[in-house]
Design an enzyme around this catalytic site. Structure first.
Site, PDB file in Angstrom:
ATOM      1  N   HIS A 143      -5.522  -9.846   8.369  1.00 37.02           N
ATOM      2  CA  HIS A 143      -4.284  -9.069   8.292  1.00 37.02           C
ATOM      3  C   HIS A 143      -3.095  -9.897   8.787  1.00 37.02           C
ATOM      4  O   HIS A 143      -3.070 -10.343   9.930  1.00 37.02           O
ATOM      5  CB  HIS A 143      -4.468  -7.811   9.150  1.00 37.02           C
ATOM      6  CG  HIS A 143      -3.297  -6.884   9.188  1.00 37.02           C
ATOM      7  ND1 HIS A 143      -3.309  -5.658   8.571  1.00 37.02           N
ATOM      8  CD2 HIS A 143      -2.081  -6.982   9.791  1.00 37.02           C
ATOM      9  CE1 HIS A 143      -2.161  -5.044   8.799  1.00 37.02           C
ATOM     10  NE2 HIS A 143      -1.399  -5.833   9.531  1.00 37.02           N
ATOM     11  N   GLU A 159      -7.937  -7.795  13.324  1.00 37.29           N
ATOM     12  CA  GLU A 159      -8.370  -8.014  11.943  1.00 37.29           C
ATOM     13  C   GLU A 159      -7.987  -9.429  11.529  1.00 37.29           C
ATOM     14  O   GLU A 159      -6.796  -9.719  11.340  1.00 37.29           O
ATOM     15  CB  GLU A 159      -7.718  -6.997  10.995  1.00 37.29           C
ATOM     16  CG  GLU A 159      -8.120  -5.559  11.272  1.00 37.29           C
ATOM     17  CD  GLU A 159      -7.380  -4.549  10.403  1.00 37.29           C
ATOM     18  OE1 GLU A 159      -7.783  -3.376  10.393  1.00 37.29           O
ATOM     19  OE2 GLU A 159      -6.391  -4.941   9.737  1.00 37.29           O
ATOM     20  N   ARG A 197       0.856  -1.190   0.000  1.00 31.63           N
ATOM     21  CA  ARG A 197       0.000   0.000   0.000  1.00 31.63           C
ATOM     22  C   ARG A 197       0.890   1.237   0.000  1.00 31.63           C
ATOM     23  O   ARG A 197       1.616   1.477   0.970  1.00 31.63           O
ATOM     24  CB  ARG A 197      -0.906   0.003   1.226  1.00 31.63           C
ATOM     25  CG  ARG A 197      -1.906   1.154   1.298  1.00 31.63           C
ATOM     26  CD  ARG A 197      -2.686   1.092   2.618  1.00 31.63           C
ATOM     27  NE  ARG A 197      -3.353  -0.186   2.796  1.00 31.63           N
ATOM     28  CZ  ARG A 197      -3.807  -0.636   3.965  1.00 31.63           C
ATOM     29  NH1 ARG A 197      -3.653   0.092   5.069  1.00 31.63           N
ATOM     30  NH2 ARG A 197      -4.402  -1.813   4.037  1.00 31.63           N
ATOM     31  N   HIS A 254       1.827  -2.304   5.533  1.00 34.65           N
ATOM     32  CA  HIS A 254       1.540  -2.557   4.121  1.00 34.65           C
ATOM     33  C   HIS A 254       2.504  -1.783   3.226  1.00 34.65           C
ATOM     34  O   HIS A 254       2.863  -2.247   2.140  1.00 34.65           O
ATOM     35  CB  HIS A 254       0.105  -2.134   3.791  1.00 34.65           C
ATOM     36  CG  HIS A 254      -0.945  -3.123   4.195  1.00 34.65           C
ATOM     37  ND1 HIS A 254      -1.238  -4.249   3.453  1.00 34.65           N
ATOM     38  CD2 HIS A 254      -1.777  -3.151   5.258  1.00 34.65           C
ATOM     39  CE1 HIS A 254      -2.211  -4.920   4.035  1.00 34.65           C
ATOM     40  NE2 HIS A 254      -2.561  -4.283   5.143  1.00 34.65           N
ATOM     41  N   ASP A 310      -3.566  -8.520   3.263  1.00 37.79           N
ATOM     42  CA  ASP A 310      -4.924  -8.766   3.743  1.00 37.79           C
ATOM     43  C   ASP A 310      -5.530  -9.830   2.838  1.00 37.79           C
ATOM     44  O   ASP A 310      -5.551  -9.661   1.606  1.00 37.79           O
ATOM     45  CB  ASP A 310      -5.772  -7.495   3.665  1.00 37.79           C
ATOM     46  CG  ASP A 310      -5.294  -6.404   4.613  1.00 37.79           C
ATOM     47  OD1 ASP A 310      -4.600  -6.730   5.592  1.00 37.79           O
ATOM     48  OD2 ASP A 310      -5.621  -5.227   4.363  1.00 37.79           O
TER      49      ASP A 310
END
Length: 486
Positions: A245, A242, A109, A153, A160
């Site tokens: 993740h 999460e 990301r 990320h 994910d």
């Protein structure tokens, strides 16, 4: 024009803008971050390492908690560090031996995307709250641990993902007009992402998404445990809040935060990562009749599958379209809206659709209704999208009524011009022809038996692509792209 205001005044006014404050803060946290940096050599496209891992990169679309595609996502691709990608491929291999598989939602990301999330959390508006965070105020994202100011990320070592398997409900086709269903709703009711029941949907900001939440059903607990166990065996550590993740903690895990944009693969990289290929060629740019041939990867090359079959293309022939691989068009026309030309290039194959409620296909399937339309008005926000006109306020003046075309009894969306550039062409499909000499408005049409075989054969896990162009262009590019001989 230069400003006449003194620099301190100009600077103070700039600092009054929240988005700029976020960027300045991020640059202080991450010294030396370059906003136009190139992709480092150790960062690879996951599909080039393991094309069997499914991808649904949510932040490249509007189907995420922000309701828009994030800065830096110029392509729907998963990139990871090489060691992380290889470790993930080992997880996939182990799960496949048990009848399961992986589907990734986000990988690397860019830091600019993290800043984009931060701006969203402080800006007015909650376009996707009902689905992703119905019981949380977005101002609390950081405090609750759902969004980070600096994300792992951005180091290329975090992914994910979810678990797929034979008991998973088929993936729904998402459009911006899709109804928002609470991500904690029962499995059969919430958004179907093609994965097994994991207790909640992806990016569900809720305590039920916490990995060890005791209130989820037994099946979801078992699926979370299976996923976590497989990931941990290859050096991935989960995140308690999460279930989707995981961060790779092996020796090769990168440490530096990066901000290079996610861009499409080159043409040769696209083809190298594909295990299913359809080649459509015509004699020249103006010809309306052509042939199609299926191929499957066999080591470093492709081998033919079955016999070739006849197709028809646009009534004005072909023109270079907007597809995968940063194709340099070279000589030849360029496709425009309403030109009656089929797009030439390399294209991903998307959703299958048809009149039937269900279909025998591994592709995501959309059952057409009387209100299903494909928007071809380039001024619309829904341009080049299949939408349910009954569920959305119309901002378009032109569209295809999908149930009014007999050829759409069975079809496949060709991902030309996605994301859409206004005026570059829309609503391009494989579909049933009216006859072997009846050209189309820009689609590629064929006999019903041939498209039925495509329905049965195509598998999104094999990264299928369409290469479509005149014979002369195909021969010009064949060696460079390592295309098969026709």
């Amino acid at each position: 024009m230069p400003s006449s205001l003194p620099f301190p005044v100009q600077f103070s006014r700039l600092l009054a803008r929240p988005w700029l404050r976020s960027l300045l803060l991020l640059s202080l946290i991450v010294p030396g971050m370059a906003w136009a940096e190139p992709r480092p050599e150790h960062m690879v496209y996951l599909r080039t390492i393991d094309p069997t891992i499914e991808q649904d990169i949510r932040y490249a679309s509007a189907h995420n908690f922000t309701g828009h595609s994030l800065d830096g996502y110029a392509a729907s691709e998963c990139l990871l560090s090489l060691d992380t990608a290889k470790a993930l491929a080992r997880v996939q291999q182990a799960l496949q031996a048990q009848g399961y598989g992986l589907k990734v939602f986000d990988c690397y990301r860019p830091s600019r995307a993290v800043a984009d999330m931060g701006r969203f959390a402080t800006a007015p508006g909650d376009p996707r709250k009902a689905e992703f965070y119905p019981r949380v105020d977005k101002q609390d994202f950081w405090r609750l641990g759902y969004v980070a100011r600096v994300s792992n990320h951005s180091r290329g070592s975090t992914v994910d993902l979810t678990l797929t398997g034979p008991k998973a409900l088929p993936a729904d086709t998402w459009t911006p007009s899709a109804a928002q269903v609470d991500c904690t709703a029962p499995y059969a009711q919430r958004w179907h992402d093609g994965a097994l029941d994991m207790g909640t949907g992806f990016d569900c900001f809720d305590e039920r998404a916490h990995t060890a939440n005791p209130t989820i059903n037994a099946t979801a607990k078992e699926n979370r445990q299976r996923l976590s166990s497989a990931m941990e065996k290859e050096g991935f550590a989960g995140y308690s809040k999460e279930w989707w993740h995981f961060t790779f903690s092996g020796e090769g895990a990168p440490k530096s935060v990066m901000d290079f944009p996610i861009t499409p693969l080159s043409a040769s990289e696209v083809l190298d990562s594909s295990h299913q290929l359809i080649v459509v060629t015509t004699k020249n740019w103006d010809d309306t009749q052509g042939t199609a041939q299926r191929y499957e990867r066999d080591g470093g090359s492709f081998r033919k599958i079955g016999d070739g079959f006849a197709v028809v293309v646009g009534k004005s022939g072909m023109a270079w379209g907007k597809g995968l691989g940063n194709v340099e068009p070279g000589e030849g026309p360029v496709k425009r809206e309403g030109d009656g030309k089929a797009p030439a290039g390399i294209f991903k194959l998307g959703t299958a659709f048809g009149y039937d409620t269900t279909a025998e296909t591994k592709l995501p399937y959309l059952s057409l209704t009387s209100t299903t339309e494909c928007v071809d008005d380039s001024k619309s926000e829904r341009y080049n999208e299949l939408v349910d006109a009954a569920a959305k306020a119309k901002d378009w003046n032109s569209s295809e009524q999908m149930r009014k075309e007999e050829g759409y009894r069975k079809g496949i969306f060709i991902e030309h011009n996605t994301p859409a550039v206004p005026g570059s062409g829309s609503c391009i499909f494989f579909h049933i022809w009216r006859g072997p000499t009846s050209s189309t408005q820009g689609c590629t049409a064929m006999d019903q038996g041939d498209i039925s075989r495509l329905f049965e054969w195509l598998d999104p896990r094999e990264s299928p692509v369409l290469v479509q162009m005149p014979e002369g262009q195909y021969e010009r590019l064949r060696e460079r792209w390592k295309l098969p001989q026709r």
